[in-house]
Structures are given as C-alpha cells and as structure tokens.
Design an enzyme around this catalytic site. Structure first.
Site, PDB file in Angstrom:
ATOM      1  N   ARG A 189       1.755  -3.926  12.582  1.00 33.47           N
ATOM      2  CA  ARG A 189       1.151  -4.144  13.898  1.00 33.47           C
ATOM      3  C   ARG A 189       1.736  -5.429  14.452  1.00 33.47           C
ATOM      4  NH1 ARG A 189      -0.148   0.377  13.743  1.00 33.47           N
ATOM      5  NH2 ARG A 189      -2.201   1.344  14.006  1.00 33.47           N
ATOM      6  N   HIS A 243       7.270   1.658  18.898  1.00 31.70           N
ATOM      7  CA  HIS A 243       6.196   2.076  17.980  1.00 31.70           C
ATOM      8  C   HIS A 243       6.334   3.563  17.608  1.00 31.70           C
ATOM      9  CE1 HIS A 243       1.846   0.935  16.686  1.00 31.70           C
ATOM     10  NE2 HIS A 243       2.386   1.800  15.840  1.00 31.70           N
ATOM     11  N   GLY A 292       0.858  -1.193   0.000  1.00 33.08           N
ATOM     12  CA  GLY A 292       0.000   0.000   0.000  1.00 33.08           C
ATOM     13  C   GLY A 292       0.892   1.239   0.000  1.00 33.08           C
ATOM     14  N   GLU A 350       2.049  -4.687  23.492  1.00 30.11           N
ATOM     15  CA  GLU A 350       2.772  -3.430  23.465  1.00 30.11           C
ATOM     16  C   GLU A 350       2.426  -2.643  24.713  1.00 30.11           C
ATOM     17  OE1 GLU A 350       2.254  -0.645  20.014  1.00 30.11           O
ATOM     18  OE2 GLU A 350       3.155  -2.311  18.938  1.00 30.11           O
ATOM     19  N   THR A 359       6.894  -2.986  10.937  1.00 27.78           N
ATOM     20  CA  THR A 359       6.463  -1.644  11.338  1.00 27.78           C
ATOM     21  C   THR A 359       4.946  -1.521  11.163  1.00 27.78           C
ATOM     22  OG1 THR A 359       6.988  -0.860   9.103  1.00 27.78           O
ATOM     23  CG2 THR A 359       8.630  -0.427  10.811  1.00 27.78           C
TER      24      THR A 359
HETATM   25  O1  GLV Z   1       0.907   2.885  13.880  1.00 28.49           O
HETATM   26  C1  GLV Z   1       0.604   3.988  13.611  1.00 28.49           C
HETATM   27  C2  GLV Z   1      -0.516   4.344  12.794  1.00 28.49           C
HETATM   28  O2  GLV Z   1      -1.351   3.481  12.497  1.00 28.49           O
HETATM   29  O3  GLV Z   1      -0.619   5.525  12.420  1.00 28.49           O
END
Ligand code: GLV
Length: 328
Positions: A241, A289, A159, A270, A239
C-alpha cells in the site's frame, strides 16, 4: 436464498467473470455502471438502502457510512487488503466483513518480481529509449542496470505474497532476508530465507520489497530514517500500500540518489497527481495498482467476494471473514 424478498445488494463497480451473473439470480442487484467509483454521497445513499455491499479498495466504509445504513449486514471487499474498511466499527454494528486472500497470491508475487526485474534492468526506460528513436548503436555503457541474480532481497512482511516472492527469488539465486514479528521456519527451510532485525535488513538489502498490510503500525514503515539506513543505491519495490512509505522522504532519497530507484504499484495518493515529483524521476517505475490484474485472478477474486457476501446474507460465516468473532 429461502426468503421471497431478495436482499438488496450494491456493487460499486462492474466485475470481471461470472460472479455478478450468479449474484443477480439470487439478490436484488444494483451495480454501479461507471468506470470511476461512486461519489461519497452516492455510496452513502446506496449503503443506506442495502443489506449487502461489494466494495473495492477505493470505497471508504467508515463509521459515518455505517451509522446511516442500519440495514447493512455485510461488506464484501474485492481485495485481500481491507484498510478502506473500519473493521472495528463494522464489528460493533455486527456487519460482517469479507476479503479475498489466497486468490491473488501468486499473481501479485509475479508482478512484484516483474517490478524487481523491470526496475533493476531498466525495462521501461529501455522501451521508451527505443520508441523515441534514440537507439543508434550497441553501446557498452548504454542503460546499465543492477544484477538481480545473486543480489540480497529484503522482504518486509513474509506473509502469503511475501513468501511467494521469496520462492521466486530462490530461483534467482538471491540471498533472502526478512523481518517479521514471528519466525517463519517453513519459509526458511524452503527458500533459505533468514530472519533479521530491521537495521540489518535495511543495511544489507540490495532490493527491499514490501508486503505488509497498511495499519497504524505499518504507516510510513519506510520513512526518512529507514531510507537513510538503506544500502546506498538500493532499490525499493512497493506492491503493498502506498501509505507504507513516506512519500516526501521517498522523493528526497530518490532525488539525492541515496536510493537507486523505486518501483511503485501503489502510491500515496492514488492515483498520483500529474505534477507529482515521482512522475518526473527517471529512476522510478510506476504502475496503476495492478499486481493482481490478470483475467483469471480478478475473476476468482470477484467470485470469492460473492461467495463471502452470500454466506453472510444467509447468516453463515463467510469462507473468508475478517471479523470471525461475529460467529462464535
Ligand atoms: O491491493 C489489492 C488487494 O488488496 O487485493
């Protein structure tokens, strides 16, 4: 806002930038002042009194919250992901949901690439080594890593962010493979990326990078079978989830050395508990995160979330709406 009674809005944390100042001039604004999120009970009580919520990914908006908040009209998430929100339940109660796509694409791709480089070239280990006073001489065998230039990158979820990572990878002469329900001709043309099936992606990627939202379909997308199918010694970068990866299977693969290493900006749970096995593994690079965490981007996200909220409170479709079917 045309009405004389200002709508009550609860914001679950202080946000950077000008957005809350702007919001405070237009609504009856209540901002949770503490560093840790409001407790579940506080969130329920605040939601019950509010017409608008500005939430973060740490705040669960579910059917129970909605049932107790009959006056709630909009939930504006300061994030592109919205797995913390039960969107169908919101839609059923005609609660508008907003998010912040676009604002964080390049910033998050920068960080994914930072993790790719940091993990492959052992940057955090090198820093710790020098600080600990272990460095005695230049050594031909010290902290040997993996080449990123020319390696094969596997992208799960091409994406906006996944594609931005692919553009960076092109500059590093990488061979780029991706899996996706739909082909991405523009991405292929721009970066030379090639769409492959899951088995090919897993067996050929030197570095696998995850960019899918967390949904029932993507939960544990990387599980025991996938880790076993990966190229021996490959690197995993998450990066997206934490829930996209099965945490137990990940620890197993890292311990057994089947996986060369993992760089995780997101984990499940988390934050990680101090006794998490991941904390003790040297081939793991951890971050709290922060992929979208730059001054400019976080300010932009807050501003977008406020724009979304205000639009919904005025009965307009927010610029970034997750349930646009509420505005036929
Ligand atoms: O993880 C961060 C977001 O979804 O903006």
């Amino acid at each position: 806002m045309a009405r004389t009674v200002r709508p009550r809005v609860f914001v679950t944390r202080q946000l950077p930038g000008e957005a809350l100042g702007r919001l405070g001039r237009l609504v009856d604004l209540h901002v949770w002042p503490q560093e840790l999120p409001p407790s579940r009970d506080t969130l329920l009580a605040e939601a019950a009194r509010s017409e608008g919520l500005v939430t973060l990914l740490t705040d669960q908006v579910d059917a129970r919250l909605l049932a107790q908040a009959p006056g709630l009209r909009v939930v504006s998430n300061v994030a592109v992901g919205y797995d913390n929100i039960d969107v169908p339940a919101c839609t059923e109660r005609r609660v508008v949901v907003g998010n912040t796509p676009g604002a964080l694409t390049e910033t998050s791709a920068d960080f994914a690439f930072a993790l790719i480089l940091g993990l492959a070239r052992r940057v955090a280990e090198a820093d710790a080594y020098v600080r600990a006073g272990h460095w005695r001489t230049w050594s031909p065998t010290l902290l040997l890593g993996t080449d990123v230039y020319g390696a094969t990158l596997g992208i799960v979820g091409p994406g906006a962010i996944g594609s931005a990572v692919a553009r960076r990878a092109r500059g590093f002469g990488m061979r780029i493979l991706y899996v996706s329900r739909e082909p991405r001709p523009a991405l292929e043309q721009e970066t030379g990326a090639r769409r492959v099936d899951k088995a090919t992606l897993l067996s050929e990627a030197d570095i696998l990078t995850l960019h899918v939202p967390l949904t029932p379909q993507t939960r544990h997308w990387v599980g025991r079978a996938e880790l076993a199918a990966m190229k021996p010694g490959a690197l995993l970068v998450n990066t997206a989830r934490g829930g996209v990866v099965d945490p137990d299977a990940l620890v197993e693969a890292l311990r057994e050395g089947r996986l060369g290493g993992a760089a995780l900006d997101v984990t499940d749970p988390e934050p990680l508990p101090p006794d998490s096995p991941l904390m003790g593994l040297p081939n793991v690079l951890l971050a709290p995160h922060i992929a979208s965490a730059t001054h400019a981007t976080r300010g932009r996200m807050a501003s977008m979330a406020v724009d979304n909220l205000l639009a919904a409170l005025e009965g307009r479709r927010p610029p970034h709406c997750v349930n646009p079917e509420l505005f036929p």
